[in-house]
Design a protein around this motif. Structure first.
Motif, PDB file in Angstrom:
ATOM      1  N   GLY A  62     112.849-121.335  11.766  1.00  0.00           N
ATOM      2  CA  GLY A  62     111.579-122.033  11.676  1.00  0.00           C
ATOM      3  C   GLY A  62     110.435-121.348  12.385  1.00  0.00           C
ATOM      4  N   ARG A  63     110.512-120.018  12.532  1.00  0.00           N
ATOM      5  CA  ARG A  63     109.460-119.251  13.190  1.00  0.00           C
ATOM      6  C   ARG A  63     108.864-118.233  12.215  1.00  0.00           C
ATOM      7  N   ILE A  64     107.627-117.855  12.456  1.00  0.00           N
ATOM      8  CA  ILE A  64     107.013-116.743  11.748  1.00  0.00           C
ATOM      9  C   ILE A  64     106.958-115.566  12.711  1.00  0.00           C
ATOM     10  N   ALA A 185     109.577-116.136  -4.602  1.00  0.00           N
ATOM     11  CA  ALA A 185     110.369-116.331  -3.392  1.00  0.00           C
ATOM     12  C   ALA A 185     110.336-117.788  -2.937  1.00  0.00           C
ATOM     13  N   ILE A 186     109.194-118.436  -3.063  1.00  0.00           N
ATOM     14  CA  ILE A 186     109.086-119.847  -2.680  1.00  0.00           C
ATOM     15  C   ILE A 186     109.999-120.699  -3.554  1.00  0.00           C
ATOM     16  N   ALA A 187     109.993-120.421  -4.861  1.00  0.00           N
ATOM     17  CA  ALA A 187     110.822-121.188  -5.793  1.00  0.00           C
ATOM     18  C   ALA A 187     112.306-121.044  -5.477  1.00  0.00           C
ATOM     19  N   LEU A 217     104.953-123.331   4.738  1.00  0.00           N
ATOM     20  CA  LEU A 217     106.412-123.267   4.550  1.00  0.00           C
ATOM     21  C   LEU A 217     107.134-123.467   5.872  1.00  0.00           C
ATOM     22  N   ARG A 218     106.631-122.852   6.921  1.00  0.00           N
ATOM     23  CA  ARG A 218     107.224-123.045   8.243  1.00  0.00           C
ATOM     24  C   ARG A 218     107.130-124.499   8.687  1.00  0.00           C
ATOM     25  N   ASP A 219     105.959-125.097   8.510  1.00  0.00           N
ATOM     26  CA  ASP A 219     105.718-126.432   9.047  1.00  0.00           C
ATOM     27  C   ASP A 219     106.376-127.543   8.234  1.00  0.00           C
ATOM     28  N   THR A 220     106.463-127.377   6.911  1.00  0.00           N
ATOM     29  CA  THR A 220     106.965-128.465   6.069  1.00  0.00           C
ATOM     30  C   THR A 220     108.454-128.357   5.755  1.00  0.00           C
ATOM     31  N   SER A 221     108.961-127.121   5.636  1.00  0.00           N
ATOM     32  CA  SER A 221     110.369-126.964   5.271  1.00  0.00           C
ATOM     33  C   SER A 221     111.183-126.198   6.299  1.00  0.00           C
ATOM     34  N   GLY A 222     110.550-125.790   7.379  1.00  0.00           N
ATOM     35  CA  GLY A 222     111.279-125.080   8.422  1.00  0.00           C
ATOM     36  C   GLY A 222     111.708-123.680   8.025  1.00  0.00           C
TER      37      GLY A 222
END
Length: 276
Positions: A62-64, A185-187, A217-222
């Motif tokens: 869950g980090r960037i 990649a998101i899909a 993506l980090r904040d909503t799906s980890g």
């Protein structure tokens, strides 16, 4: 991310005052619980070239994390090792505790390359490219189900390409094309996303949109995001942590502590010294 000198972190000099961070920031010992990426004492190269020398990095889930270094610093080789596409001469790589090949088979990692080979004469649409990210979810038939179409729709919407979904991928601008491959990649909905130079050759608007999407993506799906880049602008705002690489880990920690003139000089200056 931790930059303490330990058996798991090997900068080429003793860390200077102000370069260390607390252990709870994500990168440090390979024993960190819940780590998405653990690289320990990784050495790799090619005939006559040593690209990586005992690199150790741990990225918490869950980090960037921005992997920052000039061209020739070993970033691409490290990405290939993370994807199981390059065999290291020493050391180990684990993604969610698995070797890279197993992680890829289990749909744990997605990848956005710096350059995607596109045959502009081949009639493939943006939507079809994004749907490729769903192949690992479709089973043997590779037929899209409602859940696949929904994931594709949502990914296109996130990158602002919904209205261009039926346009040929070869008709897009460089920034739009980069966003389309990000949507693929998101899909895929993998918990780890690797992006190789995502800001190279894109316009300012696409750069800001890509950064916004990655943070969402980090904040909503980890989602854990590892970005390879030599692009300094915007890194401090985007990344939770930064690793400076030049064959070895030169510094690692919070952006405010790593992105200093002195630290950047060590990383980018090393390349300048070698080429002069």
């Amino acid at each position: 991310m931790s930059t303490e000198t330990s058996p798991h972190t090997h900068p080429d000099t003793t860390p200077r005052a102000g370069s260390e961070t607390s252990a709870d920031t994500g990168v440090g010992s390979g024993a960190t619980p819940g780590a998405a990426v653990v690289v320990e004492r990784l050495s790799a190269g090619y005939p006559g070239v040593r690209a990586l020398d005992e690199v150790s990095i741990t990225v918490g889930a869950g980090r960037i994390c921005a992997l920052l270094g000039a061209n020739g610093s070993g970033k691409s080789t490290l990405f290939k090792a993370l994807l199981g596409l390059h065999r290291p001469t020493a050391g180990t790589v684990r993604l969610f505790g698995m070797d890279p090949s197993r992680a890829r088979r289990r749909n744990q990692v997605s990848y956005v390359p710096q350059h995607e080979q596109v045959d502009t004469s081949f009639p493939v649409s943006v939507e079809q490219v994004v749907m490729m990210g769903r192949y690992g979810h479709m089973g043997l038939t590779k037929r899209a189900r409602p859940s696949d179409r929904l994931a594709c729709d949502e990914a296109l919407d996130q990158v602002g390409l919904s209205e261009l979904r039926r346009r040929g991928i070869g008709e897009l601008s460089g920034g739009q094309r980069k966003r389309a491959f990000l949507a693929r990649a998101i899909a895929q909905q993998a918990p780890l996303m690797l992006l190789d130079e995502p800001f190279a050759g894109v316009d300012r608007g696409s750069e800001e949109l890509i950064s916004s999407v990655l943070k969402a993506l980090r904040d909503t799906s980890g989602t854990t995001v590892l970005i390879s880049t030599h692009h300094l602008a915007g890194v401090e705002d985007l990344a939770d942590e930064v690793v400076l690489l030049h064959q070895r880990v030169l510094a690692a920690g919070l952006p405010s502590e790593v992105l200093t003139e002195e630290q950047l000089g060590r990383s980018f200056g090393a390349v300048l010294r070698e080429t002069t």
